[in-house]
Enzyme design. Sequence first.
Site, PDB file in Angstrom:
ATOM      1  N   ARG A   1      -2.780   7.442 -40.787  1.00 37.39           N
ATOM      2  CA  ARG A   1      -2.187   7.236 -39.417  1.00 37.39           C
ATOM      3  C   ARG A   1      -1.988   8.584 -38.643  1.00 37.39           C
ATOM      4  O   ARG A   1      -1.982   8.469 -37.543  1.00 37.39           O
ATOM      5  CB  ARG A   1      -0.507   6.471 -39.903  1.00 37.39           C
ATOM      6  CG  ARG A   1      -0.611   5.261 -40.488  1.00 37.39           C
ATOM      7  CD  ARG A   1      -1.392   4.144 -39.709  1.00 37.39           C
ATOM      8  NE  ARG A   1      -1.351   3.037 -40.439  1.00 37.39           N
ATOM      9  CZ  ARG A   1      -2.168   1.877 -40.220  1.00 37.39           C
ATOM     10  NH1 ARG A   1      -2.836   1.896 -39.230  1.00 37.39           N
ATOM     11  NH2 ARG A   1      -2.135   0.738 -40.878  1.00 37.39           N
TER      12      ARG A   1
ATOM     13  N   ASP B   1      -7.800  -1.972 -45.561  1.00 36.26           N
ATOM     14  CA  ASP B   1      -8.518  -1.169 -44.501  1.00 36.26           C
ATOM     15  C   ASP B   1      -7.677   0.116 -44.674  1.00 36.26           C
ATOM     16  O   ASP B   1      -6.496   0.365 -43.823  1.00 36.26           O
ATOM     17  CB  ASP B   1      -8.488  -1.688 -43.271  1.00 36.26           C
ATOM     18  CG  ASP B   1      -8.825  -0.836 -42.053  1.00 36.26           C
ATOM     19  OD1 ASP B   1      -9.717   0.298 -42.117  1.00 36.26           O
ATOM     20  OD2 ASP B   1      -8.486  -0.958 -41.020  1.00 36.26           O
TER      21      ASP B   1
ATOM     22  N   GLN C   1      -5.303   9.139 -37.202  1.00 35.76           N
ATOM     23  CA  GLN C   1      -5.501   7.984 -36.331  1.00 35.76           C
ATOM     24  C   GLN C   1      -4.809   8.334 -35.062  1.00 35.76           C
ATOM     25  O   GLN C   1      -5.406   7.955 -33.786  1.00 35.76           O
ATOM     26  CB  GLN C   1      -5.235   6.563 -36.757  1.00 35.76           C
ATOM     27  CG  GLN C   1      -5.643   5.503 -36.116  1.00 35.76           C
ATOM     28  CD  GLN C   1      -5.019   4.253 -36.586  1.00 35.76           C
ATOM     29  OE1 GLN C   1      -4.382   4.272 -37.862  1.00 35.76           O
ATOM     30  NE2 GLN C   1      -5.090   3.080 -35.930  1.00 35.76           N
TER      31      GLN C   1
ATOM     32  N   LYS D   1      -9.993   5.847 -40.359  1.00 34.57           N
ATOM     33  CA  LYS D   1     -10.286   4.609 -40.895  1.00 34.57           C
ATOM     34  C   LYS D   1     -11.602   4.492 -41.700  1.00 34.57           C
ATOM     35  O   LYS D   1     -11.764   4.024 -42.595  1.00 34.57           O
ATOM     36  CB  LYS D   1     -10.527   3.584 -40.021  1.00 34.57           C
ATOM     37  CG  LYS D   1      -9.638   3.303 -39.090  1.00 34.57           C
ATOM     38  CD  LYS D   1      -8.569   2.397 -39.609  1.00 34.57           C
ATOM     39  CE  LYS D   1      -7.415   1.698 -38.581  1.00 34.57           C
ATOM     40  NZ  LYS D   1      -6.721   0.656 -39.264  1.00 34.57           N
TER      41      LYS D   1
ATOM     42  N   GLU E   1       4.490  -0.401 -40.960  1.00 31.25           N
ATOM     43  CA  GLU E   1       5.291  -1.276 -40.717  1.00 31.25           C
ATOM     44  C   GLU E   1       6.303  -1.589 -41.538  1.00 31.25           C
ATOM     45  O   GLU E   1       7.584  -1.787 -41.077  1.00 31.25           O
ATOM     46  CB  GLU E   1       4.694  -2.824 -40.182  1.00 31.25           C
ATOM     47  CG  GLU E   1       3.537  -2.800 -39.265  1.00 31.25           C
ATOM     48  CD  GLU E   1       2.494  -4.110 -39.420  1.00 31.25           C
ATOM     49  OE1 GLU E   1       2.999  -4.977 -38.750  1.00 31.25           O
ATOM     50  OE2 GLU E   1       1.744  -3.842 -39.791  1.00 31.25           O
TER      51      GLU E   1
ATOM     52  N   GLU F   1      -5.929  -7.109 -45.336  1.00 34.85           N
ATOM     53  CA  GLU F   1      -6.528  -8.055 -44.581  1.00 34.85           C
ATOM     54  C   GLU F   1      -7.556  -9.120 -45.431  1.00 34.85           C
ATOM     55  O   GLU F   1      -7.876  -8.877 -46.723  1.00 34.85           O
ATOM     56  CB  GLU F   1      -7.716  -7.231 -43.720  1.00 34.85           C
ATOM     57  CG  GLU F   1      -7.132  -6.051 -42.909  1.00 34.85           C
ATOM     58  CD  GLU F   1      -7.966  -5.416 -42.084  1.00 34.85           C
ATOM     59  OE1 GLU F   1      -9.092  -6.127 -41.631  1.00 34.85           O
ATOM     60  OE2 GLU F   1      -7.485  -4.282 -41.560  1.00 34.85           O
TER      61      GLU F   1
ATOM     62  N   ASP G   1     -13.934  -4.354 -37.503  1.00 31.90           N
ATOM     63  CA  ASP G   1     -12.439  -4.904 -37.770  1.00 31.90           C
ATOM     64  C   ASP G   1     -11.770  -5.496 -36.490  1.00 31.90           C
ATOM     65  O   ASP G   1     -11.877  -4.763 -35.641  1.00 31.90           O
ATOM     66  CB  ASP G   1     -11.857  -3.621 -38.279  1.00 31.90           C
ATOM     67  CG  ASP G   1     -10.438  -3.958 -39.079  1.00 31.90           C
ATOM     68  OD1 ASP G   1     -10.364  -5.069 -39.631  1.00 31.90           O
ATOM     69  OD2 ASP G   1      -9.677  -3.038 -39.299  1.00 31.90           O
TER      70      ASP G   1
ATOM     71  N   GLU H   1      -4.159  -1.378 -45.175  1.00 30.38           N
ATOM     72  CA  GLU H   1      -3.949  -2.562 -44.367  1.00 30.38           C
ATOM     73  C   GLU H   1      -4.146  -3.755 -45.103  1.00 30.38           C
ATOM     74  O   GLU H   1      -5.850  -3.775 -45.403  1.00 30.38           O
ATOM     75  CB  GLU H   1      -4.859  -2.437 -42.821  1.00 30.38           C
ATOM     76  CG  GLU H   1      -4.176  -1.334 -41.994  1.00 30.38           C
ATOM     77  CD  GLU H   1      -4.677  -1.626 -40.631  1.00 30.38           C
ATOM     78  OE1 GLU H   1      -5.523  -2.195 -40.193  1.00 30.38           O
ATOM     79  OE2 GLU H   1      -3.973  -0.835 -39.810  1.00 30.38           O
TER      80      GLU H   1
ATOM     81  N   THR I   1     -13.147   1.672 -47.205  1.00 27.83           N
ATOM     82  CA  THR I   1     -12.570   0.386 -47.065  1.00 27.83           C
ATOM     83  C   THR I   1     -13.006  -0.498 -48.218  1.00 27.83           C
ATOM     84  O   THR I   1     -14.364  -0.340 -48.445  1.00 27.83           O
ATOM     85  CB  THR I   1     -13.311  -0.291 -45.702  1.00 27.83           C
ATOM     86  OG1 THR I   1     -13.055   0.428 -44.473  1.00 27.83           O
ATOM     87  CG2 THR I   1     -12.817  -1.912 -45.400  1.00 27.83           C
TER      88      THR I   1
ATOM     89  N   HIS J   1       1.539  -7.908 -36.047  1.00 26.56           N
ATOM     90  CA  HIS J   1       0.975  -6.488 -36.593  1.00 26.56           C
ATOM     91  C   HIS J   1       0.869  -5.780 -35.271  1.00 26.56           C
ATOM     92  O   HIS J   1       1.369  -4.455 -35.158  1.00 26.56           O
ATOM     93  CB  HIS J   1      -0.326  -6.484 -37.328  1.00 26.56           C
ATOM     94  CG  HIS J   1      -1.087  -5.093 -37.708  1.00 26.56           C
ATOM     95  ND1 HIS J   1      -0.347  -4.269 -38.212  1.00 26.56           N
ATOM     96  CD2 HIS J   1      -2.185  -4.673 -37.013  1.00 26.56           C
ATOM     97  CE1 HIS J   1      -1.155  -3.213 -38.137  1.00 26.56           C
ATOM     98  NE2 HIS J   1      -2.218  -3.478 -37.454  1.00 26.56           N
TER      99      HIS J   1
END
Lengths: 412, 412
Positions: A230, A226, A233, A246, A359, A193, A118, A191, A250, A125
């Site tokens: 948080r 993904d 992490q 993570k 975000e 992506e 990844d 996420e 996925t 970001h």
Amino acid sequence: MTWLDLPADHPFGLHNLPYGVFSTGGPDGERRVGVRVGDHVLDLAACAERAGMESAVVWRGGSLDAFLAEGRPAWTAARAWLQDHLSDDAARDCVEPNLVPVGEVTMHLPFTVADYVDFYASEHHATNVGRIFRPDSEPLTPNWKHLPIGYHGRAGTVVVSGTDVVRPTGQRRPPTQEAPVFGPSVRLDIEAELGFVVGGPATGLGRRVDLDDADDHLFGVVLLNDWSARDLQAWEYVPLGPFLGKSFATTVGPWVVTTDALRAARVPLPGQDPEPLPYLRGRDGADGGPGTAYGLDVHVEVEWNGTAVSRPEYRDMYWSPVQMLTHLTVNGATIRPGDLFGSGTISGADPGTRGSFLELSWSGQEPLTLDDGSQRSFLEDGDTVTLRATAPGPDGSVVGFGECTGTVRPAV
Amino acid sequence: MTWLDLPADHPFGLHNLPYGVFSTGGPDGERRVGVRVGDHVLDLAACAERAGMESAVVWRGGSLDAFLAEGRPAWTAARAWLQDHLSDDAARDCVEPNLVPVGEVTMHLPFTVADYVDFYASEHHATNVGRIFRPDSEPLTPNWKHLPIGYHGRAGTVVVSGTDVVRPTGQRRPPTQEAPVFGPSVRLDIEAELGFVVGGPATGLGRRVDLDDADDHLFGVVLLNDWSARDLQAWEYVPLGPFLGKSFATTVGPWVVTTDALRAARVPLPGQDPEPLPYLRGRDGADGGPGTAYGLDVHVEVEWNGTAVSRPEYRDMYWSPVQMLTHLTVNGATIRPGDLFGSGTISGADPGTRGSFLELSWSGQEPLTLDDGSQRSFLEDGDTVTLRATAPGPDGSVVGFGECTGTVRPAV
């Protein structure tokens, strides 16, 4: 355009033709390689066998693995053959009986994921995450504009769209405490992506891929979510990077849109300053064209329980997919067919184009209001997130990526 | 003990019986699953077929993959069957014709590596690296004693002992500069580790492995050298962890020593303070025995161009292999047969037991003198590093791991 009843603006017209793996009769049915044509899936092996193609065997086996390994010449030939057969009345006999309505199929993971990497290719970001996770430092680390930062993820937990995601459990440290607590993640995020699917013969150990050749190793593109815990992490990631925050899941979309279908979506990168080292530079684009180190004009939509909460634009990404692939091999690491690399969260300068809830809610300080009036910062059990994307095709057409969706189940 | 001419102190006696994959007639010969017996390799499928075992098919296919997937009951049965046949005069006919002198075989990667994870389980190593890489901070990060820190590595570049390692090229930032330079690594290093090989049926997404069951998923142990380019790593690893500084090659020994053969090598951990969260605690050992979260008394030797430069002791490791496996799945991540996880560098308190050249030369400040009088801090082209290991077996016997070796070739 074709004897198939396909409107010219259909996102799965003959200009697209993404590949996937499907079954009929439920998830336990035999897995077959298919190509999406309009609102149908064409059973590729059956069609090619009926047409007397010796190479039909590459589509047997229930995955794209063998086809991925063949490389660019075979991909190009297959695309041309498909476009011919789908627009030639004489080929109706081998096509029509092998079309299955898309509503009758179950989609599966389209290929065996070899290594999964990844990246972290969006400047917006990386800046936002830096501000949130490391408020006392410069948001971008000194290396960020010199190389596409990436890390290896867990290939074994890449799942296809529609797979439920169980809320992960683990350690997190509440802000006011010294010691961690244990339990289900309370900051479960996504996420948005794109994922890039590597094909062609495996490279040899110690050999690197030049940027101007990187495209030959890129078979196609999938939507990719993904999922990220948080709180897990934040506690675990220093100094060796994200791990359990993570690795629980996925999700990839069921359709691999080929890089051939995305030729018209190539755009110049937004600009790289400082200029990267020579191995990361491609040939300049003639007449302002995209050049070898191109960007992609893919429009993504993030839907949370039916509310569109963000519209990330892939053209805002700082690093090109070919730069990521080249960087990945510059140390002599091999690539294999089935390798998958994610772009990293797609976020732009505009708050409405941010690709993660971290975000969008600014770490929970600015909750989002969904259409049903409920407020959200992070995912609750039962929530469903769906990614969708389109890109410009040739002659004003639109290339669809389908959906990448998942529903959160309670921790066990 | 056996009709085979095996001295009781042979490290590959009937108490060991490690598995590997070999060919005769050079590297391109047919790959066959073998078990090491003294100075021979037994062709397992041929022997089992001759003995009329229906299950012999699991050893066909040129890798341990199918056998790994079968799980603990099959592994135990195979071990008992082998020990019986190798000590029973009546079985000579199926054994003897299928023994190949170890000098006549080429060894191969013994299984397909699914996901590769590398941990960081030595307190002494993590402290030393912290002091060297982050001299202005506490050497151990706040999370270190609460969870076994790990990260995913590149499964596709795990290679078998004897494979040459090409010096990686990439970006590094010289200490006095702002911008990086490009070129071959000038701080190429090793990490002496043990690798743990996962077997048994794949677990389901969202299901975690309890610590007291973790052993059922551990098939065996290999020597592992996590080659590391310290200059590439130092520049790239913030914030997402090591990537190209590690991904160019990881060498594993050819022999998978089973966890069954290492029962007598189990020892208590050196002690964990603070006490870890409940999911990382095992049953206490009765009468001071090792308990479920055991350590392993494996003696490792690091040889650099023929000079023994370090003797790491695996019993010094802070985290247990079963704690690492349990942690890996606590978030619901699946494990699959063929998953491999490294322990991280094995370093003890004594400088002569450090498992990396970064530590042994204290980042180049204290070069080592080899037996030929030459001085070294990091690897030069043409250098050869060999790891060896032994562990105590039952009744005073010794369990050998063989060698894990590699020679550095110039960057290309």
